[in-house]
Design a protein around this motif. Structure first.
Motif, PDB file in Angstrom:
ATOM      1  N   ILE A   6      49.052   2.784  19.416  1.00 10.98           N
ATOM      2  CA  ILE A   6      49.715   4.048  19.063  1.00 10.98           C
ATOM      3  C   ILE A   6      49.495   5.002  20.216  1.00 10.98           C
ATOM      4  CG2 ILE A   6      47.699   5.030  17.901  1.00 10.98           C
ATOM      5  CD1 ILE A   6      49.624   6.144  15.790  1.00 10.98           C
ATOM      6  N   ASP A   7      50.347   5.996  20.355  1.00  9.15           N
ATOM      7  CA  ASP A   7      50.181   6.886  21.497  1.00  9.15           C
ATOM      8  C   ASP A   7      49.034   7.862  21.305  1.00  9.15           C
ATOM      9  OD1 ASP A   7      51.403   8.234  19.525  1.00  9.15           O
ATOM     10  OD2 ASP A   7      52.813   9.319  20.796  1.00  9.15           O
ATOM     11  N   GLY A   8      48.768   8.238  20.069  1.00  4.92           N
ATOM     12  CA  GLY A   8      47.702   9.211  19.922  1.00  4.92           C
ATOM     13  C   GLY A   8      47.023   9.157  18.567  1.00  4.92           C
ATOM     14  N   ILE A   9      45.727   9.489  18.545  1.00  2.00           N
ATOM     15  CA  ILE A   9      44.965   9.611  17.308  1.00  2.00           C
ATOM     16  C   ILE A   9      44.532  11.061  17.226  1.00  2.00           C
ATOM     17  CG2 ILE A   9      42.901   8.865  16.060  1.00  2.00           C
ATOM     18  CD1 ILE A   9      44.673   6.516  16.441  1.00  2.00           C
ATOM     19  N   ILE A  10      45.175  11.823  16.371  1.00  2.00           N
ATOM     20  CA  ILE A  10      44.828  13.238  16.252  1.00  2.00           C
ATOM     21  C   ILE A  10      43.742  13.412  15.204  1.00  2.00           C
ATOM     22  CG2 ILE A  10      45.726  15.549  15.747  1.00  2.00           C
ATOM     23  CD1 ILE A  10      46.824  14.327  18.297  1.00  2.00           C
ATOM     24  N   ASP A  11      43.764  12.573  14.183  1.00  2.00           N
ATOM     25  CA  ASP A  11      42.805  12.702  13.096  1.00  2.00           C
ATOM     26  C   ASP A  11      42.445  11.302  12.628  1.00  2.00           C
ATOM     27  OD1 ASP A  11      41.767  14.791  10.913  1.00  2.00           O
ATOM     28  OD2 ASP A  11      42.334  12.939   9.915  1.00  2.00           O
ATOM     29  N   SER A  12      41.298  11.178  11.972  1.00  2.00           N
ATOM     30  CA  SER A  12      40.896   9.856  11.499  1.00  2.00           C
ATOM     31  C   SER A  12      41.877   9.329  10.454  1.00  2.00           C
ATOM     32  CB  SER A  12      39.486   9.911  10.931  1.00  2.00           C
ATOM     33  OG  SER A  12      39.402  10.891   9.926  1.00  2.00           O
ATOM     34  N   GLY A  13      42.685  10.219   9.886  1.00  2.00           N
ATOM     35  CA  GLY A  13      43.696   9.786   8.935  1.00  2.00           C
ATOM     36  C   GLY A  13      44.668   8.778   9.535  1.00  2.00           C
ATOM     37  N   TYR A  14      44.941   8.910  10.848  1.00  2.00           N
ATOM     38  CA  TYR A  14      45.820   7.950  11.522  1.00  2.00           C
ATOM     39  C   TYR A  14      45.218   6.556  11.406  1.00  2.00           C
ATOM     40  CZ  TYR A  14      48.389  11.631  14.110  1.00  2.00           C
ATOM     41  OH  TYR A  14      49.165  12.683  14.466  1.00  2.00           O
ATOM     42  N   ILE A  15      43.926   6.475  11.739  1.00  2.00           N
ATOM     43  CA  ILE A  15      43.257   5.169  11.738  1.00  2.00           C
ATOM     44  C   ILE A  15      43.224   4.614  10.323  1.00  2.00           C
ATOM     45  CG2 ILE A  15      41.044   4.041  12.138  1.00  2.00           C
ATOM     46  CD1 ILE A  15      40.595   5.948  14.420  1.00  2.00           C
ATOM     47  N   GLU A  16      42.905   5.514   9.367  1.00  2.00           N
ATOM     48  CA  GLU A  16      42.827   5.088   7.978  1.00  2.00           C
ATOM     49  C   GLU A  16      44.118   4.388   7.562  1.00  2.00           C
ATOM     50  OE1 GLU A  16      41.756   8.261   5.362  1.00  2.00           O
ATOM     51  OE2 GLU A  16      42.354   7.152   3.574  1.00  2.00           O
ATOM     52  N   GLU A  17      45.231   5.030   7.889  1.00  2.00           N
ATOM     53  CA  GLU A  17      46.501   4.468   7.449  1.00  2.00           C
ATOM     54  C   GLU A  17      46.845   3.193   8.212  1.00  2.00           C
ATOM     55  OE1 GLU A  17      49.191   7.433   6.304  1.00  2.00           O
ATOM     56  OE2 GLU A  17      50.951   6.236   6.820  1.00  2.00           O
ATOM     57  N   LEU A  18      46.402   3.142   9.465  1.00  2.00           N
ATOM     58  CA  LEU A  18      46.774   1.986  10.282  1.00  2.00           C
ATOM     59  C   LEU A  18      45.980   0.743   9.945  1.00  2.00           C
ATOM     60  CD1 LEU A  18      47.256   3.772  13.693  1.00  2.00           C
ATOM     61  CD2 LEU A  18      49.002   2.506  12.462  1.00  2.00           C
ATOM     62  N   ILE A  19      44.752   0.908   9.426  1.00  2.00           N
ATOM     63  CA  ILE A  19      43.953  -0.312   9.226  1.00  2.00           C
ATOM     64  C   ILE A  19      43.690  -0.622   7.761  1.00  2.00           C
ATOM     65  CG2 ILE A  19      42.820  -0.034  11.465  1.00  2.00           C
ATOM     66  CD1 ILE A  19      40.271   0.715   9.907  1.00  2.00           C
ATOM     67  N   GLN A  20      44.195   0.168   6.807  1.00  2.00           N
ATOM     68  CA  GLN A  20      43.801  -0.137   5.432  1.00  2.00           C
ATOM     69  C   GLN A  20      44.573  -1.329   4.886  1.00  2.00           C
ATOM     70  OE1 GLN A  20      44.421   2.934   2.585  1.00  2.00           O
ATOM     71  NE2 GLN A  20      46.341   3.567   3.486  1.00  2.00           N
ATOM     72  N   ASP A  21      43.982  -1.920   3.818  1.00  2.00           N
ATOM     73  CA  ASP A  21      44.491  -3.199   3.322  1.00  2.00           C
ATOM     74  C   ASP A  21      45.865  -3.087   2.700  1.00  2.00           C
ATOM     75  OD1 ASP A  21      41.929  -5.375   2.808  1.00  2.00           O
ATOM     76  OD2 ASP A  21      41.540  -3.340   3.473  1.00  2.00           O
ATOM     77  N   ALA A  22      46.027  -2.088   1.837  1.00  2.00           N
ATOM     78  CA  ALA A  22      47.306  -1.971   1.138  1.00  2.00           C
ATOM     79  C   ALA A  22      47.897  -0.611   1.462  1.00  2.00           C
ATOM     80  CB  ALA A  22      47.097  -2.128  -0.364  1.00  2.00           C
ATOM     81  N   PRO A  23      48.536  -0.487   2.611  1.00  2.00           N
ATOM     82  CA  PRO A  23      49.005   0.847   3.028  1.00  2.00           C
ATOM     83  C   PRO A  23      50.077   1.410   2.109  1.00  2.00           C
ATOM     84  CG  PRO A  23      49.684  -0.828   4.613  1.00  2.00           C
ATOM     85  CD  PRO A  23      48.839  -1.516   3.616  1.00  2.00           C
ATOM     86  N   LEU A  24      50.762   0.553   1.358  1.00  2.00           N
ATOM     87  CA  LEU A  24      51.818   1.064   0.488  1.00  2.00           C
ATOM     88  C   LEU A  24      51.264   1.562  -0.835  1.00  2.00           C
ATOM     89  CD1 LEU A  24      54.641  -1.522   1.131  1.00  2.00           C
ATOM     90  CD2 LEU A  24      54.381   0.775   2.039  1.00  2.00           C
ATOM     91  N   SER A  25      50.051   1.144  -1.168  1.00  2.00           N
ATOM     92  CA  SER A  25      49.456   1.581  -2.430  1.00  2.00           C
ATOM     93  C   SER A  25      48.970   3.014  -2.296  1.00  2.00           C
ATOM     94  CB  SER A  25      48.283   0.674  -2.777  1.00  2.00           C
ATOM     95  OG  SER A  25      47.540   1.247  -3.811  1.00  2.00           O
ATOM     96  N   PRO A  26      49.195   3.834  -3.323  1.00  2.00           N
ATOM     97  CA  PRO A  26      48.679   5.205  -3.234  1.00  2.00           C
ATOM     98  C   PRO A  26      47.158   5.255  -3.333  1.00  2.00           C
ATOM     99  CG  PRO A  26      49.689   4.826  -5.365  1.00  2.00           C
ATOM    100  CD  PRO A  26      49.969   3.607  -4.550  1.00  2.00           C
ATOM    101  N   PHE A  27      46.560   4.181  -3.806  1.00  2.00           N
ATOM    102  CA  PHE A  27      45.107   4.168  -3.902  1.00  2.00           C
ATOM    103  C   PHE A  27      44.530   3.866  -2.537  1.00  2.00           C
ATOM    104  CE2 PHE A  27      46.557   3.246  -8.133  1.00  2.00           C
ATOM    105  CZ  PHE A  27      45.755   4.076  -8.886  1.00  2.00           C
ATOM    106  N   LYS A  28      43.607   4.695  -2.106  1.00  2.00           N
ATOM    107  CA  LYS A  28      43.097   4.482  -0.766  1.00  2.00           C
ATOM    108  C   LYS A  28      41.979   3.445  -0.805  1.00  2.00           C
ATOM    109  CE  LYS A  28      39.811   8.211  -0.909  1.00  2.00           C
ATOM    110  NZ  LYS A  28      39.112   9.151  -0.112  1.00  2.00           N
ATOM    111  N   THR A  29      41.994   2.583   0.178  1.00  2.00           N
ATOM    112  CA  THR A  29      40.986   1.533   0.242  1.00  2.00           C
ATOM    113  C   THR A  29      40.011   1.785   1.382  1.00  2.00           C
ATOM    114  OG1 THR A  29      42.625   0.252   1.428  1.00  2.00           O
ATOM    115  CG2 THR A  29      42.325  -0.270  -0.873  1.00  2.00           C
ATOM    116  N   ILE A  30      40.100   2.983   1.960  1.00  2.00           N
ATOM    117  CA  ILE A  30      39.125   3.398   2.962  1.00  2.00           C
ATOM    118  C   ILE A  30      38.647   4.781   2.561  1.00  2.00           C
ATOM    119  CG2 ILE A  30      38.860   4.174   5.343  1.00  2.00           C
ATOM    120  CD1 ILE A  30      40.656   1.922   6.190  1.00  2.00           C
TER     121      ILE A  30
END
Lengths: 383, 511
Positions: free
Chosen positions: B227-251
């Protein structure tokens, strides 16, 4: 089946075809709290329902309102009622149905059948028979301390144990009694009593049914005893007036615990019933000033007085039931059928009606005073 | 990690110039920087000076304006160098060693041999020193970046417990964690993410407790980020979590170093991101949504009651509107008679059907909440007054909304605030359940609950089942769910996280 659309459709069918439901706005319903069934001179049904007139806004206002309509059947009358009120009658919260005496004597089977068949009616509604009043009058009576007559009826059924002057009966119990072999159905009765220029409903006593037709009444005293025998449990207060040293005064005890057993006996092709009652009493009111409870023989004297009273009460009920009404409302028949089937084969079925009045019944009562409140000796005025 | 960065840079065409080694001439270097890499950038300062006579030698110092301490550079770099006499024969690595050992009185001076590395460091705020005749650059730790210091946590406040929150500086954040776990087994490994931002990321775990497979998996997933930039850890969270489409967060995410420390001790892995005051922890299980760090500081019985209340709030917040709707619109028979009458009375004259009312009020409440979040504090209060008094009271008086509906919205809102960690999901669930109940009554509501339960059961976080604590009958796994047993009973660590070293307390249960 691979296509997701087909799967989704199938899933939707599963959801939509699996039950009956309907969206309905709660404010469009008229909540029926109680209903009365009368019969008109033309032999039509007259249905009176007690509903609440509900006004919303800043100050919600809920006042009872009685509406009535006639029809050739009960359902017909109900639909006619919708015409006159312009609202859908909702029976889900109905507490009680009152039959007039006239209607009850003609047979209640049709109406009870309708109530049980209809999906919108709860089968745990209370059933009553109006005595010396029409069903409509009952709902138009005054209702002190209650929001409405229907709610009064529901409350009074809850406190029945404290003063068992009637036997509560719900639709499902009543129709089971109608169906049961060797047992006649009963319903509690409701009358109107005059009090401060007001007519107030009061539930006490019993209406007795032969099949689904009412044929007679039981008074309060017999109703109490009948309730004890039906529920196998004695509750409430017992009053007796024994004679002691030439004086007769009332003594009151509350029943702590009780054992009631009814045993059919089949000996030498002869059926007899045995009623065994044991009472454990809690002494409440003692009329005798000189009575020192701590003396054992006096205690025994009181116990015997209570036992004697109970025995004579039971015998009085048996006399009414066997000699006057000739209807097995205690359920001797169904007990015999379960416990001594060989006797039922000989005497039961169609024959039972004629056999029942002749069945000898033995009554044994014993009483034991276990508690005396917090006084051992009576209070004596020394002046 | 290195190959990753190489790969990232390898894809860039313009990186070829940076790959060059230093040319021995200072003029050449300056030209490369000023007209090549940093062309058209006025914020870079170039300062040329000479060492002491007789053999004056040209030196160049390059640093970004305002990010570097001028005092530091003049006092410890320019001054000693300009007083130093360098022999003409001293060149190459001998010169470098001489400068490192004798001239620069700075502890953390770093020598780099590639221009690109020097550029990376200049961009972080350090000064780079080039000396004529030396084939390497010296990176001087002269950063003087103003950072926000650790303050009290704003989102996860506690009554009892540490009052430190992470700040935007990765170095400070690492300090905050390490200060709590002083063991050499606590490992931080660095990674740089983001083609443009070059954000520094630290992955923390405790060796010997965390499952190696999970640590490996975290590294693996991070290295696949492009990705071009990581402004917040939220970027990483969304990029590496198991079920990104689920509203339940797995990180999990937290702004509290004490929570990160506790998670690390349980065998979890944490990711700290430079520039972000919020750390990520993984694997994240559903129970954690309903746990608070304060639970572990309080008496266990009181903490258990709080937990229980949170579970009740979870139910109330997601289900109150749906159940109200189902009862009022489908099953008036199930409402107690008196209540049915008063609901009926208050709905008299209300123009909207119950189902519209539920969605309308739900929407209005979410609008007020969203409006309040974005507004500065004092205005936010004004908003809630408008919402509470004007909307609530006036709507009922004007008979636009029924009074029970206001109560339902209020219960929903209050109980939602008791479980802030999953508030966002609860809004979605509430709408979903209300929709189900609006279509099919209580039956629909139950279908909805079952669907959500199935979804939750199918989720995994880094190989650990999301709902493991609820489906497992192993007493070890349910000790910390709806109740919080005393510490001396939680002798073992969560089984699936720290299978290799499960012992938390000594075997005999002594504290």
């Amino acid at each position: 089946m691979r296509r997701p659309a087909a799967r989704l459709l199938l899933l939707l069918f599963c959801l939509l075809l699996s039950g009956c439901w309907d969206y309905i706005e709660v404010e469009t319903l008229t909540f029926v709290i109680g209903a009365g069934v009368d019969i008109t001179p033309e032999n039509h049904f007259k249905l009176s329902v007690e509903t609440f007139e509900v006004r919303g806004g800043d100050q919600t206002n809920i006042t009872p309102y009685v509406a009535s309509a006639t029809g050739i059947t009960i359902f017909n009358a109900l639909r006619n009622l919708t015409n006159t009120t312009g609202k859908q009658m909702f029976f889900g919260h109905s507490q009680a149905i009152v039959f007039s005496e006239e209607f009850a004597r003609k047979g209640v089977g049709e109406v009870v059948g309708f109530m049980q068949r209809d999906a919108g009616v709860r089968t745990n509604m209370w059933l009553l028979v109006a005595k010396d009043a029409s069903a409509e009058e009952v709902f138009k009576a005054d209702y002190p301390l209650s929001p409405s007559v229907g709610l009064y009826l529901n409350r009074v059924m809850d406190v029945q144990e404290r003063n068992p002057t009637f036997i509560p009966m719900q639709i499902w119990e009543f129709s089971r009694a109608l169906n049961e072999e060797g047992m006649a159905a009963i319903l509690p009765t409701i009358t109107l009593i005059e009090q401060d220029d007001k007519k107030i409903p009061m539930v006490e006593g019993t209406a007795v049914f032969d099949s689904d037709r009412m044929i007679g009444w039981l008074d309060v005293q017999d109703t109490r005893i009948l309730g004890y025998l039906l529920t196998r449990r004695i509750t409430g207060l017992l009053v007796t007036e024994p004679e002691f040293r030439g004086e007769t005064k009332p003594v009151v005890a509350e029943v702590r615990a009780s054992q009631v057993k009814i045993n059919p006996k089949w000996e030498n092709d002869q059926l007899s019933m045995e009623i065994v009652v044991r009472l454990f009493l809690d002494l409440h009111e003692l009329g005798f000033e000189v009575f020192d409870y701590s003396q054992t023989d006096l205690k025994r004297f009181l116990e015997e007085a209570f036992a004697r009273q109970m025995k004579s009460d039971i015998e009085h009920l048996l006399n009414t039931v066997q000699k006057d009404l000739k209807l097995d409302i205690i359920g001797f028949g169904s007990m015999t059928k379960k416990k001594v089937p060989q006797a039922w084969r000989k005497l039961g079925g169609k024959k039972w009606k004629s056999e029942f009045p002749q069945i000898p019944v033995m009554v044994h009562v014993s009483a034991l005073i276990t508690e005396t409140g917090i006084l051992a000796k009576p209070i004596t005025a020394r002046y | 990690m290195r190959p990753l960065i190489n790969r990232l840079f390898g894809k860039r065409k313009s990186s070829e110039a940076q790959e060059l080694f230093f040319s021995p001439s200072i003029k050449e270097i300056r030209k490369q920087l000023e007209q090549g890499i940093f062309a058209q950038d006025d914020s870079i300062v170039y300062r040329t000076f000479f060492t002491a006579e007789p053999h004056g030698r040209e030196c160049l110092i390059v640093y970004p304006e305002a990010m570097t301490s001028n005092d530091f550079v003049s006092e410890f770099v320019v001054k000693p160098l300009s007083e130093e006499v360098l022999e003409p024969g001293l060149r190459g690595s001998a010169l470098a060693a001489h400068l490192m050992e004798h001239v620069l009185p700075i502890s953390a001076v770093k020598e780099v041999s590639r221009l690109r590395d020097a550029v990376d460091d200049i961009l972080t705020g350090d000064a780079a020193l080039f000396v004529d005749g030396c084939a390497s650059a010296f990176i001087l730790p002269s950063k003087s970046v103003t950072i926000r210091l650790p303050t009290e946590p704003s989102a996860e406040s506690v009554v009892r417990g540490p009052r430190e929150a992470f700040c935007e500086s990765l170095a400070v954040n690492i300090t905050l964690v390490r200060r709590r776990i002083r063991t050499p087994m606590l490992k931080f490994s660095y990674m740089q993410l983001g083609r443009q931002t070059q954000t520094k990321v630290a992955i923390a775990h405790i060796e010997g407790i965390a499952a190696p497979a999970i640590v490996e998996e975290v590294h693996q997933r991070l290295s696949e980020i492009e990705i071009d930039g990581i402004i917040d850890s939220g970027y990483i969270e969304e990029l590496i979590q198991d079920a990104p489409l689920s509203p339940f967060k797995t990180i999990g995410h937290t702004e509290r170093p004490d929570i990160v420390a506790a998670r690390l001790l349980e065998g979890r892995v944490a990711i700290l991101v430079d520039g972000t005051p919020v750390a990520l922890t993984m694997p994240f299980l559903f129970v954690e949504s309903l746990q608070a760090n304060e639970d572990y500081f309080k008496h266990f019985a009181i903490a258990s009651v709080d937990r229980l209340i949170r579970y009740i709030c979870l139910f109330l917040s997601t289900s109150t509107p749906a159940i109200y709707l189902a009862l009022v619109a489908y099953h008036p028979i199930l409402i107690p008679t008196q209540l049915a009458l008063s609901i009926s009375a208050s709905r008299q004259g209300v123009p909207f059907p119950a189902v519209i009312e539920v969605f309308m009020m739900g929407l209005i409440f979410e609008i007020m909440r969203e409006g309040g979040v974005r507004l500065p504090g004092p205005i936010g209060q004004a908003l809630s007054i408008v919402g509470a008094i004007v909307l609530g009271d006036a709507a009922v008086q004007a008979q636009i909304v029924s009074a029970p509906m206001i109560i339902v919205v209020a219960i929903t809102a209050i109980s939602g605030f008791a479980v802030p960690k999953i508030y966002g999901v609860m809004v979605l669930l509430r709408a979903f359940f209300s929709l189900c109940a609006g279509l099919l009554g209580l039956y629909g509501y139950f279908v909805g609950v079952i669907a959500v339960t199935i979804h939750l059961m199918s989720l995994r976080s880094f190989g650990v089942p999301y709902m493991v604590n609820y489906t497992d009958f192993d007493p070890q796994n349910i000790k910390d769910t709806a109740m919080r047993v005393p510490w001396w009973h939680m002798r073992l660590r969560p089984r699936l996280l720290a299978a290799r070293n499960p012992q938390r307390l000594r075997e005999d249960g002594e504290r």
